[in-house]
Enzyme design. Structure first.
Site, mmCIF file in Angstrom:
data_model
loop_
_atom_site.group_PDB
_atom_site.id
_atom_site.type_symbol
_atom_site.label_atom_id
_atom_site.label_comp_id
_atom_site.label_asym_id
_atom_site.label_seq_id
_atom_site.Cartn_x
_atom_site.Cartn_y
_atom_site.Cartn_z
ATOM 1 N N ASN A 10 -8.855 17.478 37.557
ATOM 2 C CA ASN A 10 -9.973 18.419 37.595
ATOM 3 C C ASN A 10 -9.621 19.749 38.263
ATOM 4 O O ASN A 10 -10.468 20.622 38.397
ATOM 5 C CB ASN A 10 -11.183 17.791 38.288
ATOM 6 C CG ASN A 10 -10.868 17.325 39.700
ATOM 7 O OD1 ASN A 10 -9.703 17.177 40.078
ATOM 8 N ND2 ASN A 10 -11.895 17.080 40.494
ATOM 9 N N SER A 12 -7.028 23.342 38.616
ATOM 10 C CA SER A 12 -6.603 24.379 37.670
ATOM 11 C C SER A 12 -5.401 23.934 36.854
ATOM 12 O O SER A 12 -5.381 24.058 35.618
ATOM 13 C CB SER A 12 -6.280 25.670 38.424
ATOM 14 O OG SER A 12 -7.418 26.156 39.089
ATOM 15 N N PRO A 121 9.770 21.549 41.533
ATOM 16 C CA PRO A 121 9.141 22.601 42.335
ATOM 17 C C PRO A 121 8.436 23.640 41.475
ATOM 18 O O PRO A 121 7.488 24.275 41.909
ATOM 19 C CB PRO A 121 10.318 23.219 43.089
ATOM 20 C CG PRO A 121 11.338 22.125 43.152
ATOM 21 C CD PRO A 121 11.187 21.377 41.857
ATOM 22 N N HIS A 150 1.633 34.200 45.861
ATOM 23 C CA HIS A 150 0.757 33.266 45.161
ATOM 24 C C HIS A 150 -0.710 33.599 45.403
ATOM 25 O O HIS A 150 -1.051 34.379 46.284
ATOM 26 C CB HIS A 150 1.039 31.831 45.611
ATOM 27 C CG HIS A 150 2.271 31.232 44.997
ATOM 28 N ND1 HIS A 150 3.539 31.542 45.431
ATOM 29 C CD2 HIS A 150 2.424 30.353 43.963
ATOM 30 C CE1 HIS A 150 4.426 30.876 44.703
ATOM 31 N NE2 HIS A 150 3.773 30.155 43.819
ATOM 32 N N LYS A 154 -3.551 28.677 47.372
ATOM 33 C CA LYS A 154 -2.378 27.802 47.483
ATOM 34 C C LYS A 154 -2.319 27.203 48.883
ATOM 35 O O LYS A 154 -2.452 27.910 49.887
ATOM 36 C CB LYS A 154 -1.093 28.570 47.176
ATOM 37 C CG LYS A 154 0.135 27.659 47.150
ATOM 38 C CD LYS A 154 1.323 28.331 46.515
ATOM 39 C CE LYS A 154 2.559 27.447 46.557
ATOM 40 N NZ LYS A 154 2.356 26.157 45.879
#
Length: 259
Positions: A10, A12, A121, A150, A154
């Protein structure tokens, strides 16, 4: 038919993974794991109506899927992958935040349970190539710093990609510290340090995933940069991992290991 459990379906990245697996011939999503489920109907998340939803590891039975695809959070990924390996799932892991010691333990679990898996990664081809190019350049430019940028949500810093880049670079250069006599007038100004390689993490709205590796030499400089503008860009690497994970007889780190 290869069956897939998506942990973090659920989120992104999880939603992009749902669309990918649904589009792949010979693959089926049979289950999903998410710690918070505002809706119990799997179709509201794009999952097949037959998919079973779980909110904790202890609810998940053995054998409900062949592959454990993980796009969760750093605080959950170690327990998730350990559970997967001890219950017969082959893990494909896009979640970052595992420590070196945790990776060593998980590799041992794959051997003990005769399973293969992949920890990546980064699944983006541009990021994989950046890491390979940076590792090669390190032979000629031992002075190097990494800047990763980012989105503001994050959870971990530095990113797994940036840390893995530093690890690859460190394998290809002698022990080296740039500006060893420097002082910081503001603590943390020089960023994190991995074996003499400085890492800087930027968190801002509008960014997705970006990295620069800056090399400096006598009278010259080299900058390698990659940009991921859309999470869809990671799905080509995820597709490769899903198709190849059954050929692996150990836990490997890095998408480049199976390309």
């Amino acid at each position: 038919m290869k069956t897939v459990l998506i942990a973090g379906f659920n989120g992104s990245m999880g939603q992009q993974a749902v669309k990918l697996v649904n589009s792949m011939e010979g693959f089926e999503i049979t289950a999903g794991l998410a710690h918070h489920l505002p809706d119990s109907d799997p179709t509201s998340y794009g999952l097949p109506a037959t998919a079973l939803l779980f909110t904790s590891l202890d609810e998940i039975p053995t054998g409900i899927a062949d592959i454990w695809l993980d796009f969760t959070v750093p605080t959950a990924v170690y327990a998730n992958v350990k559970y997967a390996l001890t219950h017969g799932y082959r893990p494909v892991v896009g979640t970052t935040g595992l420590t070196d010691d945790q990776e060593v333990e998980l590799k041992k679990l794959t051997q003990d349970n005769h399973l293969g898996g992949l920890i990546a990664p980064n699944f983006g081809m541009s990021a994989v190539l950046l890491m390979k190019f940076a590792q090669e350049a390190a032979k000629y430019f031992p002075d190097v710093e990494i800047i990763e940028m980012h989105h503001e949500d994050k959870k971990d810093a530095p990113s797994g990609t940036a840390l893995n880049t530093a690890k690859l670079i460190s394998k290809n250069r002698p022990a080296h510290q740039t500006a060893p006599d420097e002082t910081e007038s503001l603590a943390g100004s020089r960023g994190g340090d991995y074996e003499g390689i400085k890492l800087h993490a930027v968190r801002l709205p509008g960014y997705v995933a970006h990295e620069q590796v800056l090399f400096g030499g006598a009278g010259e400089a080299l900058t390698i940069r990659q940009d991921s503008f859309d999470r869809k860009s990671f799905m080509s690497g995820v597709k490769v991992a899903l198709e190849q994970v059954h050929t692996l007889d150990q836990l490997v780190v890095g998408l480049e290991q199976i390309l």
